[in-house]
Design a protein around this motif. Sequence first.
Motif, PDB file in Angstrom:
ATOM      1  N   ASP A 125       0.845  -1.188   0.000  1.00  0.00           N
ATOM      2  CA  ASP A 125       0.000   0.000   0.000  1.00  0.00           C
ATOM      3  C   ASP A 125       0.887   1.246   0.000  1.00  0.00           C
ATOM      4  N   PRO A 126       0.818   2.073  -1.061  1.00  0.00           N
ATOM      5  CA  PRO A 126       1.686   3.250  -1.126  1.00  0.00           C
ATOM      6  C   PRO A 126       1.327   4.330  -0.124  1.00  0.00           C
ATOM      7  N   VAL A 127       0.143   4.246   0.457  1.00  0.00           N
ATOM      8  CA  VAL A 127      -0.306   5.242   1.421  1.00  0.00           C
ATOM      9  C   VAL A 127      -0.152   4.728   2.854  1.00  0.00           C
ATOM     10  N   GLU A 128      -0.641   3.509   3.100  1.00  0.00           N
ATOM     11  CA  GLU A 128      -0.694   2.990   4.463  1.00  0.00           C
ATOM     12  C   GLU A 128       0.470   2.077   4.829  1.00  0.00           C
ATOM     13  N   GLY A 129       1.306   1.714   3.841  1.00  0.00           N
ATOM     14  CA  GLY A 129       2.500   0.951   4.157  1.00  0.00           C
ATOM     15  C   GLY A 129       2.535  -0.424   3.532  1.00  0.00           C
ATOM     16  N   GLU A 130       3.753  -0.871   3.213  1.00  0.00           N
ATOM     17  CA  GLU A 130       3.928  -2.170   2.567  1.00  0.00           C
ATOM     18  C   GLU A 130       3.580  -3.342   3.474  1.00  0.00           C
ATOM     19  N   HIS A 131       3.538  -3.108   4.783  1.00  0.00           N
ATOM     20  CA  HIS A 131       3.202  -4.182   5.720  1.00  0.00           C
ATOM     21  C   HIS A 131       1.735  -4.583   5.641  1.00  0.00           C
ATOM     22  N   ARG A 132       0.936  -3.865   4.834  1.00  0.00           N
ATOM     23  CA  ARG A 132      -0.458  -4.254   4.623  1.00  0.00           C
ATOM     24  C   ARG A 132      -0.592  -5.383   3.592  1.00  0.00           C
ATOM     25  N   ASN A 133       0.488  -5.748   2.940  1.00  0.00           N
ATOM     26  CA  ASN A 133       0.467  -6.757   1.872  1.00  0.00           C
ATOM     27  C   ASN A 133       0.297  -8.160   2.454  1.00  0.00           C
ATOM     28  N   GLY A 134      -0.840  -8.791   2.170  1.00  0.00           N
ATOM     29  CA  GLY A 134      -1.100 -10.119   2.702  1.00  0.00           C
ATOM     30  C   GLY A 134      -0.136 -11.165   2.197  1.00  0.00           C
ATOM     31  N   LEU A 135       0.277 -11.054   0.935  1.00  0.00           N
ATOM     32  CA  LEU A 135       1.205 -12.028   0.357  1.00  0.00           C
ATOM     33  C   LEU A 135       2.539 -12.018   1.083  1.00  0.00           C
ATOM     34  N   THR A 136       2.959 -10.854   1.525  1.00  0.00           N
ATOM     35  CA  THR A 136       4.257 -10.718   2.200  1.00  0.00           C
ATOM     36  C   THR A 136       4.244 -11.340   3.588  1.00  0.00           C
ATOM     37  N   VAL A 137       3.165 -11.121   4.334  1.00  0.00           N
ATOM     38  CA  VAL A 137       3.138 -11.573   5.728  1.00  0.00           C
ATOM     39  C   VAL A 137       2.658 -13.018   5.881  1.00  0.00           C
ATOM     40  N   LEU A 138       1.967 -13.537   4.879  1.00  0.00           N
ATOM     41  CA  LEU A 138       1.354 -14.860   5.020  1.00  0.00           C
ATOM     42  C   LEU A 138       2.342 -15.978   5.355  1.00  0.00           C
ATOM     43  N   PRO A 139       3.502 -16.086   4.688  1.00  0.00           N
ATOM     44  CA  PRO A 139       4.405 -17.190   5.026  1.00  0.00           C
ATOM     45  C   PRO A 139       4.826 -17.198   6.491  1.00  0.00           C
ATOM     46  N   ALA A 140       5.100 -16.029   7.056  1.00  0.00           N
ATOM     47  CA  ALA A 140       5.502 -15.963   8.460  1.00  0.00           C
ATOM     48  C   ALA A 140       4.367 -16.399   9.375  1.00  0.00           C
ATOM     49  N   LEU A 141       3.139 -16.007   9.046  1.00  0.00           N
ATOM     50  CA  LEU A 141       2.000 -16.397   9.882  1.00  0.00           C
ATOM     51  C   LEU A 141       1.774 -17.902   9.818  1.00  0.00           C
ATOM     52  N   LEU A 142       1.895 -18.474   8.644  1.00  0.00           N
ATOM     53  CA  LEU A 142       1.730 -19.919   8.505  1.00  0.00           C
ATOM     54  C   LEU A 142       2.773 -20.665   9.342  1.00  0.00           C
ATOM     55  N   GLU A 143       4.008 -20.232   9.238  1.00  0.00           N
ATOM     56  CA  GLU A 143       5.080 -20.894   9.985  1.00  0.00           C
ATOM     57  C   GLU A 143       4.928 -20.673  11.487  1.00  0.00           C
ATOM     58  N   SER A 144       4.485 -19.492  11.872  1.00  0.00           N
ATOM     59  CA  SER A 144       4.352 -19.166  13.291  1.00  0.00           C
ATOM     60  C   SER A 144       3.319 -20.041  13.983  1.00  0.00           C
ATOM     61  N   HIS A 145       2.237 -20.367  13.285  1.00  0.00           N
ATOM     62  CA  HIS A 145       1.120 -21.064  13.921  1.00  0.00           C
ATOM     63  C   HIS A 145       1.024 -22.540  13.536  1.00  0.00           C
ATOM     64  N   LYS A 146       1.932 -23.058  12.763  1.00  0.00           N
ATOM     65  CA  LYS A 146       1.812 -24.448  12.311  1.00  0.00           C
ATOM     66  C   LYS A 146       1.974 -25.428  13.467  1.00  0.00           C
ATOM     67  N   PRO A 147       1.318 -26.592  13.371  1.00  0.00           N
ATOM     68  CA  PRO A 147       0.520 -27.061  12.241  1.00  0.00           C
ATOM     69  C   PRO A 147      -0.888 -26.467  12.234  1.00  0.00           C
ATOM     70  N   ILE A 148      -1.332 -26.058  11.063  1.00  0.00           N
ATOM     71  CA  ILE A 148      -2.643 -25.453  10.860  1.00  0.00           C
ATOM     72  C   ILE A 148      -3.471 -26.391   9.991  1.00  0.00           C
ATOM     73  N   ASP A 149      -4.659 -26.721  10.447  1.00  0.00           N
ATOM     74  CA  ASP A 149      -5.525 -27.601   9.665  1.00  0.00           C
ATOM     75  C   ASP A 149      -6.238 -26.865   8.536  1.00  0.00           C
TER      76      ASP A 149
END
Length: 213
Positions: free
Chosen positions: A61-85
């Motif tokens: 997001d050029p206004v609110e920040g690149e950290h709003r990008n779901g594609l960027t944060v998704l791998p870390a969230l998956l790894e953080s909470h695994k195993p996820i059903d």
Amino acid sequence: MTRTILLFGDSNTHGTIPMPDLAGAGRFDREERWAGRLAKLLVDWEVITEGHPGRTTVHDDPVEGEHRNGLTVLPALLESHKPIDVVLVMLGTNDLKPRFSVNAADIGHSLERLVRMIRASDCGPGGAGPQVLLVAPPPIIEVGCLKEMFAGGAAKSQRLAAEVEAAARRAGVAFLDTGQVVKVSPIDGIHYDAEANPALAQAFAAAIRAHFP
């Protein structure tokens, strides 16, 4: 055995209250949010809520920040909470902002990219990919303090459910259209009023039990 579901979404997963002005109105209480209600309905599941206001599917997001990008944060969230059903993915509303210059079909393909990332990960039980419930958000309306931010988005949002359903079909995952369950608030045209929370919780619980018995 307790299973785990990750709720991956934006402000409507976070529990943002409809905004009378850009200063905001806060967040529904934990017990009132649809995510909190869902956790009570799914007594044999661990429900993990990852809702970030302003989150997009694949865009910095050029206004609110690149950290709003779901594609960027998704791998870390998956790894953080695994195993996820199961991962419940409900995104696409913020992509309707004119700053991203995409249409409903583009949003569908962006969601499909996220789904394929989830399914290709090793973050499910036994190192497999988690299963996915892909959710279409309800159509928006252009009103209130967010009217200009989402200018032109209402018309595009009318096509979103069909495109998200097509993406789910291509990816071979479960689908739910929340536009058949709730409507956005007339206060800001994006967020959900309090009465939407129990309706969404019930609809998600039914879908999860049906698709992931």
